[in-house]
Design an enzyme around this catalytic site. Sequence first.
Site, PDB file in Angstrom:
ATOM      1  N   GLY A 181      -3.544   3.632   1.279  1.00  0.00           N
ATOM      2  CA  GLY A 181      -4.399   3.898   2.419  1.00  0.00           C
ATOM      3  C   GLY A 181      -5.673   4.609   1.982  1.00  0.00           C
ATOM      4  O   GLY A 181      -5.627   5.605   1.258  1.00  0.00           O
TER       5      GLY A 181
ATOM      6  N   HIS B 187      -4.864  -0.717   8.651  1.00  0.00           N
ATOM      7  CA  HIS B 187      -3.562  -0.037   8.757  1.00  0.00           C
ATOM      8  C   HIS B 187      -3.328   0.356  10.216  1.00  0.00           C
ATOM      9  O   HIS B 187      -3.817   1.375  10.688  1.00  0.00           O
ATOM     10  CB  HIS B 187      -3.559   1.203   7.855  1.00  0.00           C
ATOM     11  CG  HIS B 187      -2.212   1.813   7.634  1.00  0.00           C
ATOM     12  ND1 HIS B 187      -1.075   1.434   8.322  1.00  0.00           N
ATOM     13  CD2 HIS B 187      -1.808   2.801   6.782  1.00  0.00           C
ATOM     14  CE1 HIS B 187      -0.040   2.151   7.907  1.00  0.00           C
ATOM     15  NE2 HIS B 187      -0.462   2.980   6.977  1.00  0.00           N
ATOM     16  N   GLY B 188      -2.549  -0.477  10.910  1.00  0.00           N
ATOM     17  CA  GLY B 188      -2.231  -0.206  12.310  1.00  0.00           C
ATOM     18  C   GLY B 188      -0.780   0.188  12.498  1.00  0.00           C
ATOM     19  O   GLY B 188      -0.205  -0.061  13.566  1.00  0.00           O
TER      20      GLY B 188
ATOM     21  N   GLN C 285      -6.794  -1.123   1.813  1.00  0.00           N
ATOM     22  CA  GLN C 285      -6.222  -0.780   3.117  1.00  0.00           C
ATOM     23  C   GLN C 285      -7.041   0.338   3.756  1.00  0.00           C
ATOM     24  O   GLN C 285      -7.170   1.427   3.199  1.00  0.00           O
ATOM     25  CB  GLN C 285      -4.771  -0.335   2.995  1.00  0.00           C
ATOM     26  CG  GLN C 285      -4.110  -0.212   4.369  1.00  0.00           C
ATOM     27  CD  GLN C 285      -2.781   0.514   4.345  1.00  0.00           C
ATOM     28  OE1 GLN C 285      -2.708   1.671   3.955  1.00  0.00           O
ATOM     29  NE2 GLN C 285      -1.723  -0.161   4.777  1.00  0.00           N
TER      30      GLN C 285
ATOM     31  N   PRO D 243       0.834  -1.204   0.000  1.00  0.00           N
ATOM     32  CA  PRO D 243       0.000   0.000   0.000  1.00  0.00           C
ATOM     33  C   PRO D 243       0.869   1.254   0.000  1.00  0.00           C
ATOM     34  O   PRO D 243       1.785   1.368   0.814  1.00  0.00           O
ATOM     35  CB  PRO D 243      -0.795  -0.124   1.304  1.00  0.00           C
ATOM     36  CG  PRO D 243      -0.036  -1.081   2.155  1.00  0.00           C
ATOM     37  CD  PRO D 243       0.733  -1.977   1.241  1.00  0.00           C
ATOM     38  N   MET D 244       0.573   2.171  -0.937  1.00  0.00           N
ATOM     39  CA  MET D 244       1.367   3.402  -1.059  1.00  0.00           C
ATOM     40  C   MET D 244       0.480   4.585  -1.414  1.00  0.00           C
ATOM     41  O   MET D 244      -0.240   4.550  -2.419  1.00  0.00           O
ATOM     42  CB  MET D 244       2.425   3.247  -2.152  1.00  0.00           C
ATOM     43  CG  MET D 244       3.529   2.278  -1.808  1.00  0.00           C
ATOM     44  SD  MET D 244       4.641   2.099  -3.211  1.00  0.00           S
ATOM     45  CE  MET D 244       3.580   1.200  -4.363  1.00  0.00           C
ATOM     46  N   THR D 245       0.557   5.631  -0.622  1.00  0.00           N
ATOM     47  CA  THR D 245      -0.166   6.861  -0.911  1.00  0.00           C
ATOM     48  C   THR D 245       0.380   7.484  -2.190  1.00  0.00           C
ATOM     49  O   THR D 245       1.584   7.656  -2.330  1.00  0.00           O
ATOM     50  CB  THR D 245      -0.017   7.839   0.264  1.00  0.00           C
ATOM     51  OG1 THR D 245      -0.650   7.275   1.409  1.00  0.00           O
ATOM     52  CG2 THR D 245      -0.647   9.183  -0.044  1.00  0.00           C
TER      53      THR D 245
ATOM     54  N   ARG E 240      -1.929  -4.708   9.537  1.00  0.00           N
ATOM     55  CA  ARG E 240      -0.541  -4.253   9.384  1.00  0.00           C
ATOM     56  C   ARG E 240      -0.095  -3.527  10.647  1.00  0.00           C
ATOM     57  O   ARG E 240      -0.825  -2.674  11.169  1.00  0.00           O
ATOM     58  CB  ARG E 240      -0.390  -3.316   8.190  1.00  0.00           C
ATOM     59  CG  ARG E 240       1.081  -3.008   7.881  1.00  0.00           C
ATOM     60  CD  ARG E 240       1.254  -2.102   6.687  1.00  0.00           C
ATOM     61  NE  ARG E 240       2.611  -2.212   6.156  1.00  0.00           N
ATOM     62  CZ  ARG E 240       3.081  -1.477   5.147  1.00  0.00           C
ATOM     63  NH1 ARG E 240       2.323  -0.566   4.573  1.00  0.00           N
ATOM     64  NH2 ARG E 240       4.325  -1.636   4.736  1.00  0.00           N
TER      65      ARG E 240
ATOM     66  N   TYR F 264       0.138   6.293  12.407  1.00  0.00           N
ATOM     67  CA  TYR F 264      -1.221   6.765  12.177  1.00  0.00           C
ATOM     68  C   TYR F 264      -2.124   6.362  13.349  1.00  0.00           C
ATOM     69  O   TYR F 264      -1.646   5.916  14.378  1.00  0.00           O
ATOM     70  CB  TYR F 264      -1.714   6.290  10.808  1.00  0.00           C
ATOM     71  CG  TYR F 264      -0.851   6.855   9.693  1.00  0.00           C
ATOM     72  CD1 TYR F 264      -0.751   8.242   9.511  1.00  0.00           C
ATOM     73  CD2 TYR F 264      -0.089   6.038   8.864  1.00  0.00           C
ATOM     74  CE1 TYR F 264       0.062   8.785   8.526  1.00  0.00           C
ATOM     75  CE2 TYR F 264       0.732   6.575   7.873  1.00  0.00           C
ATOM     76  CZ  TYR F 264       0.800   7.953   7.717  1.00  0.00           C
ATOM     77  OH  TYR F 264       1.619   8.491   6.753  1.00  0.00           O
TER      78      TYR F 264
ATOM     79  N   HIS G 101       2.926   2.772  11.213  1.00  0.00           N
ATOM     80  CA  HIS G 101       3.550   3.989  10.682  1.00  0.00           C
ATOM     81  C   HIS G 101       3.102   5.299  11.321  1.00  0.00           C
ATOM     82  O   HIS G 101       3.085   6.347  10.674  1.00  0.00           O
ATOM     83  CB  HIS G 101       3.355   4.060   9.164  1.00  0.00           C
ATOM     84  CG  HIS G 101       3.929   2.874   8.456  1.00  0.00           C
ATOM     85  ND1 HIS G 101       3.698   2.587   7.135  1.00  0.00           N
ATOM     86  CD2 HIS G 101       4.725   1.856   8.906  1.00  0.00           C
ATOM     87  CE1 HIS G 101       4.322   1.467   6.802  1.00  0.00           C
ATOM     88  NE2 HIS G 101       4.954   1.005   7.872  1.00  0.00           N
TER      89      HIS G 101
END
Length: 397
Positions: free
Chosen positions: A63, A184-185, A105, A30-32, A236, A189, A187
């Site tokens: 995300g 998404h758990g 994600q 996953p990549m913004t 994640r 956030y 980095h």
Amino acid sequence: MADSSQQGATLFSPYKLGKFSLSHRVVLAPMTRCRALNRIPQPALADYYSQRSTNGGFLITEGTLVSNTAAGFPHVPGIYTDEQVEAWKKVVDAAHAKGSIIFCQLWHVGRASHQVYQPGGGSPISSTSKPISGRWRILLPDGSYGTYPKPRALETYEIPQVVEQYRRAALNAIRAGFDGIEIHGAHGYLIDQFLKDGINDRVDEYGGSYANRCKFLVQIIEAVVAAIGADRVAVRISPAIDHLDAMDSDPLSLGLAVVERLNKLQLNFAAKLVYLHVTQPRYTAYGQTESGRPGTEEEENHLMRTLRKAYEGTFMCSGGFTRELGMQAVAEGDADLVSYGRLFISNPDLVLRLKLNAPLNKYVRKTFYTQDPVVGYTDYPFLSNGSSGRGGSLSRL
């Protein structure tokens, strides 16, 4: 935990991922990318994911916002309105047409936001009222960079409302045709802001002990699994990553605390989650900031292998993997699947290139977060024809 099916495995060996049959183990991370204008997926997203699709391949979307308070970048997609769901259907259909499995994600940035992204210009929400330090800058809609503002710590009674946003987003993802979702758990956030003791300073039932700090994540998993089934849900985490000041005093113990709860949930569900996705510690901000100490290779390997051994299910790694490192991780049983980010940006046919050990296109960092629907997004050349296109050579896999 590695099993006998791992013996002799490579990045290009088939893998049974729950109910999904993968033809190889190279995953799109996953990549913004900031191409979803006004938070709605555009036709360019269908092209982008289609280009990176292979028959039996596995893709994880960028995300995707669970609510209108979740954004921290310009033009990132959401999945909380009917219009967004309808737009995502075209993206999912494009990936499925190439034979890929695609997960959405689910993302909430928490305090890693700014008033300009919030409804009515309000404060971002978090586990804490402490802002991200001035060592970090946030990308604003006009292309400039700003400082992170002071967030508002969620009241205890508000937290179930955010859990509900994840549940609804998961249902919307399935309605859009996604094969499943990744929570998404990681980095720094929102979920990570509850997990890490360097951020979470709460004195209620969501702060202090591992059980309390893991509670928000556990409640999200329970709600989402109840809605769409464990066989469509993945998680994640990044216990050792310091991105956006997301530091913990004992990353290994935190990671094990999360894994222990995932294993217990799987017993309760009488079903496994699809996978656990862990970011390699070498993907850190140590090189970008003045603080922090990078772990040694031995420390990093110990953390990842300990989590791998403890988790009862499929283990996916990400974070700075090359072809050689990915092959090594699978061959040595350190991972079942390896997700690739930046290399996949610049090489839409990355799977083929890695299989052939062919040269790779260099990525252009300055176009990672621009809004152009083509430049730096869908115009990287394929190996087969030296120009962007549909990459017919992928059918050789």
